[in-house]
Design a protein around this motif. Structure first.
Motif, short mmCIF file in Angstrom:
data_model
loop_
_atom_site.label_atom_id
_atom_site.label_comp_id
_atom_site.label_asym_id
_atom_site.label_seq_id
_atom_site.Cartn_x
_atom_site.Cartn_y
_atom_site.Cartn_z
N GLY A 453 0.84 -1.21 0.00
CA GLY A 453 0.00 0.00 0.00
C GLY A 453 0.86 1.25 0.00
O GLY A 453 2.09 1.17 0.04
N VAL A 454 0.21 2.39 -0.05
CA VAL A 454 0.96 3.65 -0.06
C VAL A 454 1.45 3.98 1.35
O VAL A 454 1.13 3.25 2.30
N ASN A 455 2.20 5.06 1.47
CA ASN A 455 2.84 5.37 2.75
C ASN A 455 1.86 5.75 3.85
O ASN A 455 0.90 6.46 3.60
N LYS A 459 -0.04 -0.08 7.38
CA LYS A 459 0.34 -1.47 7.03
C LYS A 459 0.90 -2.21 8.24
O LYS A 459 0.44 -3.29 8.59
N SER A 460 1.92 -1.61 8.87
CA SER A 460 2.61 -2.31 9.97
C SER A 460 1.66 -2.52 11.15
O SER A 460 1.62 -3.59 11.75
N THR A 461 0.89 -1.48 11.48
CA THR A 461 -0.02 -1.57 12.63
C THR A 461 -1.04 -2.68 12.41
O THR A 461 -1.30 -3.49 13.29
N CYS A 647 -10.02 -0.69 12.99
CA CYS A 647 -10.84 0.38 13.56
C CYS A 647 -10.26 0.90 14.87
O CYS A 647 -10.99 1.09 15.84
N GLY A 648 -8.98 1.12 14.91
CA GLY A 648 -8.37 1.68 16.11
C GLY A 648 -6.90 1.29 16.19
O GLY A 648 -6.36 0.70 15.25
N GLN A 649 -6.30 1.60 17.32
CA GLN A 649 -4.86 1.40 17.39
C GLN A 649 -4.44 0.34 18.41
O GLN A 649 -3.30 0.32 18.84
N1 LIG Z 1 -7.34 5.53 14.04
C1 LIG Z 1 -6.63 4.56 13.46
N2 LIG Z 1 -5.31 4.76 13.28
C2 LIG Z 1 -4.61 3.76 12.69
C3 LIG Z 1 -5.22 2.56 12.27
N3 LIG Z 1 -4.26 1.78 11.71
C4 LIG Z 1 -3.10 2.47 11.78
N4 LIG Z 1 -3.29 3.65 12.37
C5 LIG Z 1 -2.30 4.70 12.64
O1 LIG Z 1 -1.76 5.14 11.39
C6 LIG Z 1 -0.42 5.56 11.56
C7 LIG Z 1 0.47 4.92 10.49
O2 LIG Z 1 0.52 3.52 10.74
P1 LIG Z 1 1.72 2.60 10.24
O3 LIG Z 1 1.33 1.20 10.59
O4 LIG Z 1 3.02 3.09 10.70
O5 LIG Z 1 1.61 2.85 8.68
P2 LIG Z 1 2.47 2.19 7.51
O6 LIG Z 1 1.56 2.04 6.35
O7 LIG Z 1 3.18 0.97 7.98
O8 LIG Z 1 3.51 3.35 7.24
P3 LIG Z 1 4.75 3.35 6.19
O9 LIG Z 1 5.60 2.20 6.55
O10 LIG Z 1 5.39 4.68 6.42
O11 LIG Z 1 4.18 3.26 4.83
C8 LIG Z 1 -0.04 5.16 12.99
O12 LIG Z 1 -0.13 6.30 13.78
C9 LIG Z 1 -1.10 4.16 13.38
O13 LIG Z 1 -1.33 4.13 14.76
C10 LIG Z 1 -6.63 2.40 12.48
O14 LIG Z 1 -7.26 1.40 12.14
N5 LIG Z 1 -7.28 3.44 13.09
#
Ligand SMILES: Nc1nc2c(ncn2[C@@H]2O[C@H](COP(=O)(O)OP(=O)(O)OP(=O)(O)O)[C@@H](O)[C@H]2O)c(=O)[nH]1
Length: 669
Positions: A453-455, A459-461, A647-649
């Motif tokens: 996916g995009v940045n 993804k990681s969370t 749907c959350g963190q």
């Molecule tokens: N509210 C909410 N925030 C989320 C959710 N999933 C992820 N986040 C938040 O989104 C932000 C980015 O999440 P990452 O998991 O770092 O995103 P990523 O896609 O891995 O980022 P890159 O590796 O930079 O591409 C973090 O602050 C997470 O806590 C969600 O379902 N709900």
């Protein structure tokens, strides 16, 4: 537009402040500033009876919370008729007390201690910047809500009172040096006055450009000011940039240095990361992901709009409550507009065969409704075309019949698009692979899922949430850290793995190790690392490998080729596209291009011919309320299912989508 806003303790310490324009950044500090004059003349000397004070062209309003000894102050240009300032002060007061009462009480106690015991000064390092970080977010939402409501209010008043004439309609001017005239006695539109004042100031300063972005500032106990807006130059002395550098657009692929300059991700200190700073148990306790079935499997709950509304940020509800009186006022004023669906259907009556002309205005309104629900424009148009085609020529009776006919046609169309064409049962798919018989010479391969996916979409969370769910189901998971680009990405996963391995199965730790991280640092070939991780998982009896990939823009061909290489070299069992629920039209572009690039670029190598996306995980679902149109756009574009929504963190904030619930949320007025 506001100029300055602050919350201070009556003891003289500013707990939080925000300057909105560079011109008044000194409002808090200069001794001649209106805010300081207010404090001296109005508050200390008690020389003004009401709660509005005017000086040097500024109006200052304030309110107290006496038991906490707090004073809330808002300053703005006197010429502006800011109708929402009183509402803002009242809502700030209510929300701040609601969220920070314990903090302020503790702080007031410490002030008291300091006055009686000087040694306590060193022992009490109050970091307001950090403590009120969440207040910044609440305040932004609150102010935005009020500004939007004020604009709406203004428009509805204008609609009801002003009939535009040729004299009142003037073309917008790009000449910022032109100073529109101001009649001080006439009621002025706020934006117009703001423009005029700024133009006048620019003329006086001898320049005609636009003002830069809103500045922000906070003052802590020591009185040091820090600019949040300009965080990447924190250590530099603040200077005003004189010239605006033109953005360069080009057709060429970005170079390494371009990429480095475009990498806005923060250098992450793993100890300060979201996941690491939480109390571990709170990462699973806040909500329950699902229930255990009779055969011992751990199911992910369905997302239910009615029940899952509480996954919204609690502050949204608090802000909504604080704004209720204003909402009520506005809704009576605009009630003549009627509800979308009510008014759409009311346009069709009579018992005759429906024609294209009959349906056009209805379908236009339906399209508008879908767009309001965050459905991409193209998809909204196509859905409406489909609904129209299914209705043209149909005979309808009275109003009720037409109403039902359009509702049913739309609901059927949405259900058809959203219904998965392939299985969304990942567990079944994993177990089938793991239990399928193999020739004795062959080693069992783990089930692999790549998250793309995009940045910054999550993804990681969300990979970690899926991991939590898999280990709850008794599977051993290896996470492959294949984001070798974004600094902090590997450390972020390390923290997740540490948390998840401590949580183990149902909170108990497992000696065998349910989860592990396979990492090779940064800058290496992601495809190669994924391959090594799969081999390691095979040799060490892991059931599932979750591959975390670097975020990339869909138009970046070199990076899309690298992703296709990872896919073709490793043939993951599932490629899951992670996208945000917040995206509207962009969802279509992202998905189409990711899918096409993967198919095109992975087909040039032999192993995985033309593999595209197998499904989606839609994140930040908790932030969109019932505007769940991204789900429709994404399934429409790919024809693939949505496996989960995030749907959350916390680790349990993962849901599955029940089609009827999404349809209901989209149809809802
Ligand atoms: N509210 C909410 N925030 C989320 C959710 N999933 C992820 N986040 C938040 O989104 C932000 C980015 O999440 P990452 O998991 O770092 O995103 P990523 O896609 O891995 O980022 P890159 O590796 O930079 O591409 C973090 O602050 C997470 O806590 C969600 O379902 N709900």
């Amino acid at each position: 537009m506001l100029d300055y806003c602050s919350i201070a303790h009556k003891g003289g310490i500013v707990l939080w402040s925000r300057s909105f324009t560079p011109d008044v950044a000194q409002l808090a500090s200069s001794s001649t500033s209106p805010v300081n004059s207010l404090i001296r003349e109005a508050l200390i000397e008690g020389r003004t009876a009401d709660n509005k004070y005017e000086k040097d062209g500024y109006a200052v309003k304030w309110t107290f919370v006496n038991d906490l000894e707090l004073i809330f102050v808002v300053a703005y240009q006197r010429i502006l008729q800011l109708a929402y300032v009183d509402d803002l002060l009242a809502a700030m007061k209510r929300l701040f007390v609601q969220y920070f009462q314990p903090f302020v009480t503790a702080f007031a106690q410490s002030l008291h201690d300091i006055t009686t015991n000087t040694a306590a000064i060193q022992d009490t390092p109050w970091n307001f910047t950090k403590s009120f970080q969440s207040w910044d977010v609440i305040f932004d939402k609150l102010l935005k809500g009020l500004e939007e409501k004020a604009a709406l209010d203004r428009k509805s008043r204008l609609r009801s009172t002003v009939r535009p004439t040729f004299e009142t309609i003037t073309p917008p001017s790009d000449d910022h040096d032109t100073i529109p005239s101001i009649d001080p006695d006439a009621p002025q539109d706020e934006e117009q006055i703001s423009r005029s004042v700024q133009a006048l100031k620019n003329r006086l300063r001898g320049r005609g450009g636009r003002r830069g972005p809103r500045g922000r500032g906070r003052v802590d106990v020591a009185g040091s000011r820090e600019s949040v807006a300009d965080s990447d130059s924190d250590s530099q002395p603040k200077r005003k940039s004189k010239t605006k550098i033109q953005r360069k657009w080009g057709d060429e692929a970005p170079t390494e240095s371009d990429m480095a300059s475009l990498d806005f991700s923060e250098k992450v200190d793993p100890s300060a990361m979201d996941t690491g700073s939480h109390d571990l148990q709170s990462l699973v306790d806040q909500s329950s992901m699902g229930t255990r079935t009779q055969d011992g499997l751990y199911e992910v709950k369905d997302w239910d709009f009615a029940k899952d509304r509480n996954v919204r940020d609690a502050t949204d509800d608090a802000i909504a409550n604080a704004l209720k009186p204003l909402d009520a006022k506005l809704s009576t004023e605009s009630s003549s507009l009627g509800s979308t669906f009510g008014s759409i259907f009311a346009r069709l009556t009579g018992s005759k065969a429906l024609t294209e002309a009959d349906l056009k205005p209805v379908l236009d309104a339906v399209k508008h409704h879908l767009m309001k629900k965050n459905v991409a424009v193209d998809i909204a148009e196509k859905v409406c075309e489909g609904v129209g085609e299914s209705l043209i020529g149909r005979k309808v009776g009275g109003f009720q019949t037409v109403n039902n006919a359009v509702r049913v046609a739309l609901s059927t169309s949405l259900t058809r698009i959203l219904t998965p064409k392939t299985s969304t049962d990942l567990l079944l798919s994993i177990r089938t692979k793991l239990s399928s018989p193999l020739p004795s010479s062959q080693q069992r391969m783990p089930y692999t899922i790549a998250f793309v996916g995009v940045n910054g979409v999550g993804k990681s969370t969300n990979l970690s949430k899926v991991c939590f769910w898999l280990i709850q189901n008794g599977l051993r998971v290896l996470i492959a850290a294949c984001d070798t680009f974004r600094s902090g990405a590997v450390e972020q996963l390390r923290v997740h793995v540490r948390n998840l391995s401590m949580l183990g199965v149902n909170g108990a730790t497992d000696s065998k190790g349910r989860v592990e991280l396979y990492e090779k640092g940064y800058g290496k070939d992601a495809a190669g690392i994924a391959r090594e991780a799969i081999t390691y998982a095979r040799d060490n009896d892991f059931d599932v490998v979750l591959i975390d990939t670097a975020g990339r823009m869909q138009d970046n061909e070199p990076l899309m080729r690298a992703l296709a290489k990872l896919v073709s070299l490793n043939s993951p069992d599932k490629i899951i596209f992670v996208g945000e629920a917040l995206v509207g039209n962009e969802a279509v572009d992202q998905l189409t291009k990711f899918d096409r690039a993967l198919r095109d670029f992975s087909s040039t190598t032999s192993v995985a011919k033309g593999r595209g996306i197998d499904g989606m995980l839609v994140t930040k679902w908790d932030t969109v309320d019932d505007k769940v149109g991204a789900a429709l756009s994404m399934t429409y574009v790919t024809g693939q299912p949505i496996f989960f929504v995030g749907c959350g963190q916390t680790y349990t904030d993962l849901r599955q989508l029940r089609v009827s619930n999404v349809v209901q949320a989209i149809m809802k007025d």
